[in-house]
Design a protein around this motif. Structure first.
Motif, PDB file in Angstrom:
ATOM      1  N   ARG A   1       1.050  27.461  -9.132  1.00 14.84           N
ATOM      2  CA  ARG A   1       0.752  26.445 -10.145  1.00 14.84           C
ATOM      3  C   ARG A   1       1.721  25.366  -9.838  1.00 14.84           C
ATOM      4  O   ARG A   1       1.250  24.305  -9.713  1.00 14.84           O
ATOM      5  N   ARG A   2       3.042  25.304  -9.292  1.00 15.20           N
ATOM      6  CA  ARG A   2       3.690  24.514  -8.850  1.00 15.20           C
ATOM      7  C   ARG A   2       3.233  23.659  -7.828  1.00 15.20           C
ATOM      8  O   ARG A   2       3.306  22.323  -7.654  1.00 15.20           O
ATOM      9  N   VAL A   3       2.754  24.253  -6.702  1.00 20.99           N
ATOM     10  CA  VAL A   3       2.025  23.585  -5.715  1.00 20.99           C
ATOM     11  C   VAL A   3       0.827  22.733  -6.209  1.00 20.99           C
ATOM     12  O   VAL A   3       0.435  21.587  -5.739  1.00 20.99           O
ATOM     13  N   HIS A   4      -0.014  23.279  -7.071  1.00 19.18           N
ATOM     14  CA  HIS A   4      -1.331  22.529  -7.477  1.00 19.18           C
ATOM     15  C   HIS A   4      -0.590  21.247  -8.194  1.00 19.18           C
ATOM     16  O   HIS A   4      -1.404  20.392  -8.234  1.00 19.18           O
TER      17      HIS A   4
ATOM     18  N   LYS B   1      -1.620  17.507  -7.434  1.00 18.21           N
ATOM     19  CA  LYS B   1      -2.288  16.774  -8.161  1.00 18.21           C
ATOM     20  C   LYS B   1      -1.349  15.230  -8.682  1.00 18.21           C
ATOM     21  O   LYS B   1      -1.842  14.443  -8.897  1.00 18.21           O
ATOM     22  N   GLU B   2      -0.205  15.398  -8.772  1.00 15.67           N
ATOM     23  CA  GLU B   2       0.794  14.348  -9.320  1.00 15.67           C
ATOM     24  C   GLU B   2       0.791  13.440  -8.096  1.00 15.67           C
ATOM     25  O   GLU B   2       0.633  12.271  -8.464  1.00 15.67           O
ATOM     26  N   LEU B   3       0.878  13.843  -6.771  1.00 12.72           N
ATOM     27  CA  LEU B   3       0.954  13.089  -5.665  1.00 12.72           C
ATOM     28  C   LEU B   3      -0.408  12.480  -5.200  1.00 12.72           C
ATOM     29  O   LEU B   3      -0.567  11.534  -4.155  1.00 12.72           O
ATOM     30  N   GLY B   4      -1.582  12.956  -5.684  1.00 12.19           N
ATOM     31  CA  GLY B   4      -2.824  12.835  -5.316  1.00 12.19           C
ATOM     32  C   GLY B   4      -2.987  13.256  -3.767  1.00 12.19           C
ATOM     33  O   GLY B   4      -4.160  12.588  -3.156  1.00 12.19           O
ATOM     34  N   TYR B   5      -2.655  14.338  -3.650  1.00  8.33           N
ATOM     35  CA  TYR B   5      -2.693  15.306  -2.278  1.00  8.33           C
ATOM     36  C   TYR B   5      -4.020  16.016  -2.343  1.00  8.33           C
ATOM     37  O   TYR B   5      -4.174  16.788  -3.092  1.00  8.33           O
ATOM     38  N   VAL B   6      -4.754  15.843  -1.262  1.00  6.79           N
ATOM     39  CA  VAL B   6      -5.942  16.685  -0.865  1.00  6.79           C
ATOM     40  C   VAL B   6      -5.758  17.212   0.571  1.00  6.79           C
ATOM     41  O   VAL B   6      -5.531  16.145   1.290  1.00  6.79           O
TER      42      VAL B   6
ATOM     43  N   GLN C   1       0.876  -1.121   0.002  1.00  7.11           N
ATOM     44  CA  GLN C   1       0.057   0.026  -0.091  1.00  7.11           C
ATOM     45  C   GLN C   1       0.869   1.188  -0.043  1.00  7.11           C
ATOM     46  O   GLN C   1       1.910   1.325   0.503  1.00  7.11           O
ATOM     47  N   ARG C   2       0.482   2.301  -0.798  1.00  3.06           N
ATOM     48  CA  ARG C   2       1.067   3.228  -0.970  1.00  3.06           C
ATOM     49  C   ARG C   2       0.817   4.089   0.254  1.00  3.06           C
ATOM     50  O   ARG C   2      -0.278   4.310   0.714  1.00  3.06           O
ATOM     51  N   SER C   3       1.791   5.056   0.806  1.00  6.07           N
ATOM     52  CA  SER C   3       1.533   5.772   1.861  1.00  6.07           C
ATOM     53  C   SER C   3       0.713   7.154   1.645  1.00  6.07           C
ATOM     54  O   SER C   3       0.808   7.287   0.339  1.00  6.07           O
ATOM     55  N   VAL C   4      -0.202   7.557   2.532  1.00  8.14           N
ATOM     56  CA  VAL C   4      -0.924   8.585   1.900  1.00  8.14           C
ATOM     57  C   VAL C   4       0.113   9.963   1.932  1.00  8.14           C
ATOM     58  O   VAL C   4       0.599  10.241   2.904  1.00  8.14           O
ATOM     59  N   PRO C   5       0.022  10.513   0.610  1.00 12.13           N
ATOM     60  CA  PRO C   5       0.642  11.729   0.822  1.00 12.13           C
ATOM     61  C   PRO C   5       0.341  12.840   1.548  1.00 12.13           C
ATOM     62  O   PRO C   5      -0.653  12.842   1.885  1.00 12.13           O
ATOM     63  N   THR C   6       1.407  13.753   2.040  1.00 13.67           N
ATOM     64  CA  THR C   6       1.170  14.723   2.992  1.00 13.67           C
ATOM     65  C   THR C   6       1.647  15.867   2.341  1.00 13.67           C
ATOM     66  O   THR C   6       2.141  15.887   1.109  1.00 13.67           O
ATOM     67  N   SER C   7       1.444  16.924   3.248  1.00 13.01           N
ATOM     68  CA  SER C   7       1.790  18.295   2.638  1.00 13.01           C
ATOM     69  C   SER C   7       3.207  18.354   2.581  1.00 13.01           C
ATOM     70  O   SER C   7       3.850  19.265   1.733  1.00 13.01           O
ATOM     71  N   ALA C   8       3.865  17.647   3.496  1.00  9.25           N
ATOM     72  CA  ALA C   8       5.630  17.770   3.416  1.00  9.25           C
ATOM     73  C   ALA C   8       6.189  16.857   2.043  1.00  9.25           C
ATOM     74  O   ALA C   8       6.712  17.599   1.439  1.00  9.25           O
ATOM     75  N   ASP C   9       5.148  16.290   1.692  1.00  3.68           N
ATOM     76  CA  ASP C   9       5.618  15.638   0.228  1.00  3.68           C
ATOM     77  C   ASP C   9       5.254  16.500  -0.894  1.00  3.68           C
ATOM     78  O   ASP C   9       6.136  16.702  -1.713  1.00  3.68           O
TER      79      ASP C   9
END
Length: 344
Positions: free
Chosen positions: A53-56, A60-65, A15-23
């Motif tokens: 734009r870079r943050v968004h 999106k690439e990491l699937g972070y919400v 299982q992939r770990s849940v992405p965080t804001s640090a990622d």
């Protein structure tokens, strides 16, 4: 005999770990604070457009919400606006209003959640809404009382807004007097020379909150004149409309306000099947100004109803959330104007 070798079962994928804001911060090359400012639409801090734009793109690439619960804890309240679903069928006009409201609230960083309350009423429903800890509740129709408002506020709701015929103590009120619709229809038929006017009253449960005031509005418009009003109970069924049309000539009516455009279309078809000419024998007017009414022959006269704009209601919600101690506001928001077409 061929022996099939035992193959070890493949291991389940890790299982992939849940992405965080640090990622997200690492991928975008910014600080976690910048990620928070960008994804939470914080206006107090200026962030350049390339950085946003870079943050968004990284998110999106990491699937972070963003984590809604964590954000609520930081803010001291949620950003959820709860809107109980109406217990009666919602027509195109109401659906358009809800869509506009959701868009306007999303622009202010709120999320609208529609909540089904079938079987729950009044203060019991308010307790169910309170369990979700919304920052605001928009209550269509009627049934919520002062105790329900108090329950919601104790649970953390900063704004309670009712949309209906009367205000409730402690809540902001958008007052919708549907007698205005009936008055407009009755006045129009009277001015067209009609004197024996039927008014369709749907028999479906829940619609009386709209149909009774509309009937009263027609009576108000004709009060003191020689015109008479006949109440016409009607189910939204072809068979029911056909039965009413079959005894139409015996009723002696020369006009009908059919509650809304949908009932008007139902009744018009049944009357035409009985050979009743529209508008020569009977004038017909509906309400809501649906596009389908313009496609009928004859084209359907109607009462155009003006609801509050979603943007204005969103601004009221935001105002109340920001200042929960302010005195409740009251606004009369339902407008009505006749659109005269061929059927009357």
């Amino acid at each position: 005999m061929v022996q099939i070798p035992n193959t070890p079962a493949s291991a389940p994928p890790a299982q992939r770990s849940v992405p965080t804001s640090a990622d997200v911060a690492r991928l975008a090359g910014v600080s976690r604070a910048t990620v928070s400012y960008v994804l939470n639409n914080t206006s107090a801090v200026r962030i350049s457009e390339p950085t946003r734009r870079r943050v968004h793109e990284a998110a999106k690439e990491l699937g972070y919400v963003p984590h809604a619960a964590a954000r609520s804890l930081r803010a001291g309240h949620s950003r959820m606006v709860l809107m109980p679903s109406p217990v009666i069928p919602a027509g195109p006009l109401y659906s358009q209003f809800i869509n506009e409201l959701q868009w306007a609230l999303s622009r202010l960083d709120y999320t609208v959640v529609q909540y089904g309350t079938l079987g729950l009423h009044g203060d019991e429903a308010a307790r169910a809404w309170a369990e979700l800890r919304p920052v605001a509740v928009l209550v269509p129709g009627q049934g919520l009382g002062p105790q329900g408002v108090a329950v919601l506020k104790r649970s953390g709701a900063r704004a309670v807004v009712t949309l209906g015929p009367a205000s409730v103590e402690g809540a902001h009120a958008l007052l919708m007097d549907h007698a205005t619709v009936g008055r407009a229809a009755g006045r129009h038929l009277r001015e067209r020379g009609r004197r024996r006017i039927g008014v369709v009253v749907p028999v479906e449960p829940g619609l009386e909150v709209y149909s009774r005031p509309r009937l009263d509005g027609v009576r108000q418009a004709l009060h003191g004149t020689a015109a008479a009003v006949t109440e016409l109970p009607l189910a939204y069924e072809e068979e029911a409309a056909a039965r009413l049309a079959a005894r139409w000539r015996g009723l002696g009516l020369d006009a009908v306000f059919a509650y809304n455009d949908e009932y008007a279309m139902l009744l018009m078809r049944a009357l035409q099947d009985e050979g009743v000419r529209i508008p020569e024998d009977t004038a017909v007017i509906g309400a809501d100004d649906l596009v389908l009414g313009r496609l009928l022959r004859p084209r359907l006269s109607t009462v155009h109803i003006e609801l509050p704009s979603g943007r204005e209601l969103a601004e009221l919600v935001d105002r109340a959330v920001r200042d929960p101690g302010a005195a409740p506001e009251r606004h009369e928001v339902l407008g009505a104007a006749v659109v005269h077409r061929d059927s009357s």
